[in-house]
Design a protein around this motif. Sequence first.
Motif, PDB file in Angstrom:
ATOM      1  N   ARG A   1      65.014  16.718  41.522  1.00 36.02           N
ATOM      2  CA  ARG A   1      65.496  17.615  42.559  1.00 36.02           C
ATOM      3  C   ARG A   1      64.415  18.527  43.148  1.00 36.02           C
ATOM      4  O   ARG A   1      64.383  18.735  44.362  1.00 36.02           O
ATOM      5  N   PRO A   2      63.503  19.107  42.346  1.00 37.39           N
ATOM      6  CA  PRO A   2      62.509  19.999  42.965  1.00 37.39           C
ATOM      7  C   PRO A   2      61.674  19.353  44.057  1.00 37.39           C
ATOM      8  O   PRO A   2      61.155  20.056  44.930  1.00 37.39           O
ATOM      9  N   VAL A   3      61.518  18.031  43.996  1.00 35.03           N
ATOM     10  CA  VAL A   3      60.717  17.340  45.016  1.00 35.03           C
ATOM     11  C   VAL A   3      61.505  16.199  45.660  1.00 35.03           C
ATOM     12  O   VAL A   3      60.922  15.249  46.178  1.00 35.03           O
ATOM     13  N   GLY A   4      62.821  16.310  45.639  1.00 39.18           N
ATOM     14  CA  GLY A   4      63.624  15.272  46.275  1.00 39.18           C
ATOM     15  C   GLY A   4      63.367  15.150  47.764  1.00 39.18           C
ATOM     16  O   GLY A   4      63.545  14.083  48.354  1.00 39.18           O
ATOM     17  N   HIS A   5      62.909  16.260  48.377  1.00 34.68           N
ATOM     18  CA  HIS A   5      62.609  16.224  49.811  1.00 34.68           C
ATOM     19  C   HIS A   5      61.459  15.266  50.126  1.00 34.68           C
ATOM     20  O   HIS A   5      61.353  14.772  51.253  1.00 34.68           O
ATOM     21  N   LEU A   6      60.588  14.979  49.140  1.00 34.91           N
ATOM     22  CA  LEU A   6      59.502  14.030  49.381  1.00 34.91           C
ATOM     23  C   LEU A   6      60.050  12.626  49.608  1.00 34.91           C
ATOM     24  O   LEU A   6      59.533  11.880  50.443  1.00 34.91           O
ATOM     25  N   THR A   7      61.099  12.272  48.870  1.00 35.12           N
ATOM     26  CA  THR A   7      61.744  10.978  49.091  1.00 35.12           C
ATOM     27  C   THR A   7      62.429  10.935  50.446  1.00 35.12           C
ATOM     28  O   THR A   7      62.371   9.920  51.160  1.00 35.12           O
ATOM     29  N   ASP A   8      63.090  12.028  50.827  1.00 38.27           N
ATOM     30  CA  ASP A   8      63.737  12.077  52.138  1.00 38.27           C
ATOM     31  C   ASP A   8      62.713  11.845  53.254  1.00 38.27           C
ATOM     32  O   ASP A   8      62.948  11.060  54.190  1.00 38.27           O
ATOM     33  N   LEU A   9      61.575  12.514  53.154  1.00 39.36           N
ATOM     34  CA  LEU A   9      60.545  12.377  54.176  1.00 39.36           C
ATOM     35  C   LEU A   9      59.937  10.979  54.157  1.00 39.36           C
ATOM     36  O   LEU A   9      59.552  10.441  55.211  1.00 39.36           O
ATOM     37  N   PHE A  10      59.854  10.378  52.995  1.00 34.06           N
ATOM     38  CA  PHE A  10      59.387   9.000  52.851  1.00 34.06           C
ATOM     39  C   PHE A  10      60.270   8.057  53.675  1.00 34.06           C
ATOM     40  O   PHE A  10      59.772   7.186  54.398  1.00 34.06           O
ATOM     41  N   ARG A  11      61.567   8.239  53.594  1.00 37.00           N
ATOM     42  CA  ARG A  11      62.487   7.360  54.333  1.00 37.00           C
ATOM     43  C   ARG A  11      62.411   7.614  55.837  1.00 37.00           C
ATOM     44  O   ARG A  11      62.489   6.670  56.632  1.00 37.00           O
ATOM     45  N   GLU A  12      62.239   8.868  56.224  1.00 41.64           N
ATOM     46  CA  GLU A  12      62.078   9.154  57.652  1.00 41.64           C
ATOM     47  C   GLU A  12      60.812   8.502  58.195  1.00 41.64           C
ATOM     48  O   GLU A  12      60.807   7.944  59.297  1.00 41.64           O
ATOM     49  N   ALA A  13      59.715   8.596  57.441  1.00 41.85           N
ATOM     50  CA  ALA A  13      58.458   8.000  57.885  1.00 41.85           C
ATOM     51  C   ALA A  13      58.594   6.485  58.006  1.00 41.85           C
ATOM     52  O   ALA A  13      58.052   5.871  58.938  1.00 41.85           O
ATOM     53  N   ARG A  14      59.313   5.855  57.084  1.00 41.28           N
ATOM     54  CA  ARG A  14      59.544   4.411  57.188  1.00 41.28           C
ATOM     55  C   ARG A  14      60.295   4.078  58.467  1.00 41.28           C
ATOM     56  O   ARG A  14      59.931   3.138  59.192  1.00 41.28           O
ATOM     57  N   SER A  15      61.339   4.834  58.765  1.00 44.94           N
ATOM     58  CA  SER A  15      62.132   4.536  59.963  1.00 44.94           C
ATOM     59  C   SER A  15      61.291   4.722  61.214  1.00 44.94           C
ATOM     60  O   SER A  15      61.425   3.953  62.187  1.00 44.94           O
ATOM     61  N   GLN A  16      60.405   5.712  61.221  1.00 48.17           N
ATOM     62  CA  GLN A  16      59.571   5.945  62.397  1.00 48.17           C
ATOM     63  C   GLN A  16      58.641   4.766  62.660  1.00 48.17           C
ATOM     64  O   GLN A  16      58.486   4.326  63.815  1.00 48.17           O
ATOM     65  N   LEU A  17      58.019   4.217  61.616  1.00 48.40           N
ATOM     66  CA  LEU A  17      57.140   3.063  61.822  1.00 48.40           C
ATOM     67  C   LEU A  17      57.923   1.848  62.295  1.00 48.40           C
ATOM     68  O   LEU A  17      57.450   1.079  63.138  1.00 48.40           O
ATOM     69  N   LEU A  18      59.126   1.656  61.763  1.00 47.16           N
ATOM     70  CA  LEU A  18      59.939   0.519  62.187  1.00 47.16           C
ATOM     71  C   LEU A  18      60.360   0.659  63.647  1.00 47.16           C
ATOM     72  O   LEU A  18      60.401  -0.319  64.393  1.00 47.16           O
ATOM     73  N   ILE A  19      60.659   1.875  64.069  1.00 49.39           N
ATOM     74  CA  ILE A  19      61.047   2.105  65.463  1.00 49.39           C
ATOM     75  C   ILE A  19      59.836   1.972  66.382  1.00 49.39           C
ATOM     76  O   ILE A  19      59.947   1.458  67.506  1.00 49.39           O
ATOM     77  N   LEU A  20      58.671   2.415  65.930  1.00 50.41           N
ATOM     78  CA  LEU A  20      57.461   2.345  66.757  1.00 50.41           C
ATOM     79  C   LEU A  20      56.877   0.947  66.819  1.00 50.41           C
ATOM     80  O   LEU A  20      55.890   0.722  67.531  1.00 50.41           O
ATOM     81  N   SER A  21      57.450   0.019  66.087  1.00 49.70           N
ATOM     82  CA  SER A  21      56.985  -1.366  66.175  1.00 49.70           C
ATOM     83  C   SER A  21      57.597  -2.036  67.394  1.00 49.70           C
ATOM     84  O   SER A  21      58.814  -2.048  67.564  1.00 49.70           O
ATOM     85  N   ASP A  22      56.747  -2.568  68.255  1.00 43.78           N
ATOM     86  CA  ASP A  22      57.204  -3.271  69.452  1.00 43.78           C
ATOM     87  C   ASP A  22      56.967  -4.755  69.258  1.00 43.78           C
ATOM     88  O   ASP A  22      55.850  -5.253  69.443  1.00 43.78           O
TER      89      ASP A  22
ATOM     90  N   VAL B   1      64.630   8.651  68.780  1.00 46.52           N
ATOM     91  CA  VAL B   1      65.530   7.598  68.308  1.00 46.52           C
ATOM     92  C   VAL B   1      65.067   6.292  68.935  1.00 46.52           C
ATOM     93  O   VAL B   1      64.401   6.278  69.975  1.00 46.52           O
ATOM     94  N   GLY B   2      65.427   5.194  68.297  1.00 47.22           N
ATOM     95  CA  GLY B   2      65.028   3.898  68.821  1.00 47.22           C
ATOM     96  C   GLY B   2      65.564   2.779  67.943  1.00 47.22           C
ATOM     97  O   GLY B   2      66.173   3.016  66.895  1.00 47.22           O
ATOM     98  N   VAL B   3      65.316   1.561  68.384  1.00 48.24           N
ATOM     99  CA  VAL B   3      65.780   0.367  67.687  1.00 48.24           C
ATOM    100  C   VAL B   3      64.594  -0.280  66.987  1.00 48.24           C
ATOM    101  O   VAL B   3      63.505  -0.362  67.562  1.00 48.24           O
ATOM    102  N   LYS B   4      64.785  -0.696  65.769  1.00 47.35           N
ATOM    103  CA  LYS B   4      63.714  -1.338  65.010  1.00 47.35           C
ATOM    104  C   LYS B   4      63.122  -2.511  65.790  1.00 47.35           C
ATOM    105  O   LYS B   4      63.823  -3.392  66.264  1.00 47.35           O
ATOM    106  N   ASP B   5      61.799  -2.462  65.948  1.00 43.87           N
ATOM    107  CA  ASP B   5      61.028  -3.573  66.502  1.00 43.87           C
ATOM    108  C   ASP B   5      61.281  -3.819  67.984  1.00 43.87           C
ATOM    109  O   ASP B   5      60.936  -4.882  68.493  1.00 43.87           O
TER     110      ASP B   5
END
Length: 823
Positions: A341-362, A66-70
């Motif tokens: 629906r069969p590949v809705g999990h790809l969108t979920d993972l897309f959003r998680e990956a976005r949040s991770q890059l935003l949190i890892l930005s210092d 967990v972390g704060v954006k930027d």
Amino acid sequence: MAQTHEWMFYEVMWRSWAGRAQVPYPVPWWTQQAFRRWSDDFDSGTYESKEAALASNALYRYWHMVGVKDHRQESLIGQAGEIEPVYDKYCLSFFLYDPATGALHLPQLTDGGTVCQRMEAPHLPVVLTEFRTPDGVEFVQRTFATAIGARQRDLVVTRLTVGTATGQPREGWLCAAVMPAGPSGFQRHDRNGRRITDRRLTFLRHLPEENRVETNSGWGPVFDTAPEQYGVYGNPEFSFDPDSYLAHSPFHDLVMGGKLNGARQAQDQVAGLCSAAFAWPFRVVDDEMFELDVRLPVDLYSGAADLAEIRATPAAELEEGNRAFWTAKLLGQGVQPQLPRPVGHLTDLFREARSQLLILSDHGEIHPGPTVYDSFWIRDSSVEATACSLVGDAALAERQLGTHYPLKFNRGTGRIGPCAEYGFYGGPHERDDREWDSNGQALWAIGRLDRTLGRGAAFGTKLYTPYVVDGARWLRDNRDQYGLLHSGWSAEHLGERDKPHYWDDLWALAGLYEAARLAERIGSPDVPELWAAFDDVKRATAASVRWVLDEQRRRGAWETYIPTGPADAGRLDSTMIGTAAFFHPLRLHMGSKLGPDIDRAARFTLDTMYTHFVAGGYRHEAAWNAYGPYLTTQLAHAYLLAGDPVRMDALLGWIVGAAFPRTQERAVALGAWNEQHAFTIASDFHEVPSRHWYMGDIPHGWAAAEYLLLLRDILLFEADEDRDPHLYIAPGVRPHWVPDGDTVEVESAPTLFGEPFGYRLTHDAGDRTVAVELTRAPERVRYVYPCRFGRVRAASADGRQLTVSGDDVHIPAGTRHFTVTYA
């Protein structure tokens, strides 16, 4: 030889694990895995002893974040809900105690209970840990990071609710433990003397009047509700007996005596293994809940005013503010892929990956990881910034490339090995390890962002002198006698640092290409000079690759492959993965930039890699002795661009599974990738290598960026931006992804044409028809739709019939709607 604290940690962990039936002890998940299949074959090249290797957690680097954006500091969450602020020397965890029976229930050791973990939602970096004891008492722990006060300083909040799963009345104690070792390890101490992770607790103090804990010289947890019991434990006798730590601990006191020692402070100058526990009695029945909120200051705080600020806002309000921020950011801004629906999990993972890059930005620098990789690399950041710019986080990409890249541009007149200092992009990483790929990556990323932002932003114009033109001249002037980049260690997955690698030359070509095109766009007089540099590197690289291919044929090799470099002719091992960059992200096959024969050899190399080194994911035994998640994603992306969506889809399936590994029914990761994925964890210990392996960081920012780019290019990608600009629509969407009547949709996706693009694709299985509406369309760009549902029978655009030849349907610029009928 092991240092005292390393030996002591090893012994305490092992003895507590081996004797856990008498007095349970919160042994971290990663330590349990090491003891589950112990091996004395540690990495002796890095560590001096097996104890040092264990204390550093060299093999099982899995956790949640967990972390704060930027913001600068992230916090890690362990598989039992442990919270480790990365730069603070303690770890906080929770457990249950039954004073009536003396039973101690630790989430680390379920003993018939259960632990479940998940993210609260794909777009919310909130980790939920649910722990249920065998007798039906359960707590739910929600952990998130937020910013507070006028200075927006970081704070981690963890909220616990205790209830009864059966509805029957239950009584007990909810307890918190402050310990030194966390999810990342105890202390990383290698032969170079680096103590990257030092979590020794030599001093620990509870301040009841302030309801908070001091850890060494920093601030530990702050409790919203005062505990009814507490105890702080150390090593007052300076004992060198590991058993003294087990006998003098809060867990021993609870099991054997039913209470904590009531001490306020302790020290341990021997091993740094101070600990503390705090207890809150509860009684719950039916739907009643006992609630506790704890705050972890993970920024710079001092004094009464800062403590008041930490407590000023109710935890529920902080939680709601955190939820509102991430919901607006990840569901309301940026690219929003809509998949069936069969590949809705790809969108979920897309959003998680976005949040991770935003949190890892210092503060605008995207770092590849939260611990050992928490610093700035040109290589990783070039891919990360490009991914951000193409999924809707262009402001972050612009800050990284426009502010931080110039700070890494060397202006000195000295030498870095065989190369000139002036004009080289790089800080300590690039300089010390001779990472010669960095200039090509910087120029490539700057050029791609200039295209994405459009001419009106003039991004590339602002950086052109000196950062683009002199960076390109550095590539022209700093090569060996064969015209290639010098030997170095641009990426550790390529092989030895005393050899040259084609990876560097491929990046140089891509960077010089973007530099020359940027010069053309701004009307610079340097255009002929930059194209001449590109042509010279192209000539040298193509000549070297042809020589290697000829040499391998002369030696009798029947498979075609481009090895990692010219010094590795005949080396058929997994280091050849560097050739995947030929397709992705560099697109050197587009326009056949190195010649059609090199294109064919690169395509054959993909197949050679797939045959020898893919077992679900890409097995990189030559360098890492582990799976490579981001390498697998690069290979999948290369297959997408090379026109083989079947293999792309197969690799994508492994990639998704690798983001959610489990072992012994324990969630190991929650939608994130390491740099290396251990064979042991990937197989739940069905495969244990006979030698040590390497582990990087998690979440790995480069891996997250690769996933964002892959899913984005599955939905759309550009080609030939400078001569015949066209865009591929749904090139990687597989038939089984889109059932009858379902749609695939993308709204306002940034493109390299400087204008957004959007479409809605609907599949009618009964009529065997695909209908596509273009909702946003760049001007003067034509389209290609590679139909994956079957052989194309007919196509029309805006009511006009199109000539059909093959399964790639070519749609003219200006089209707003087209249909394709397939057999």
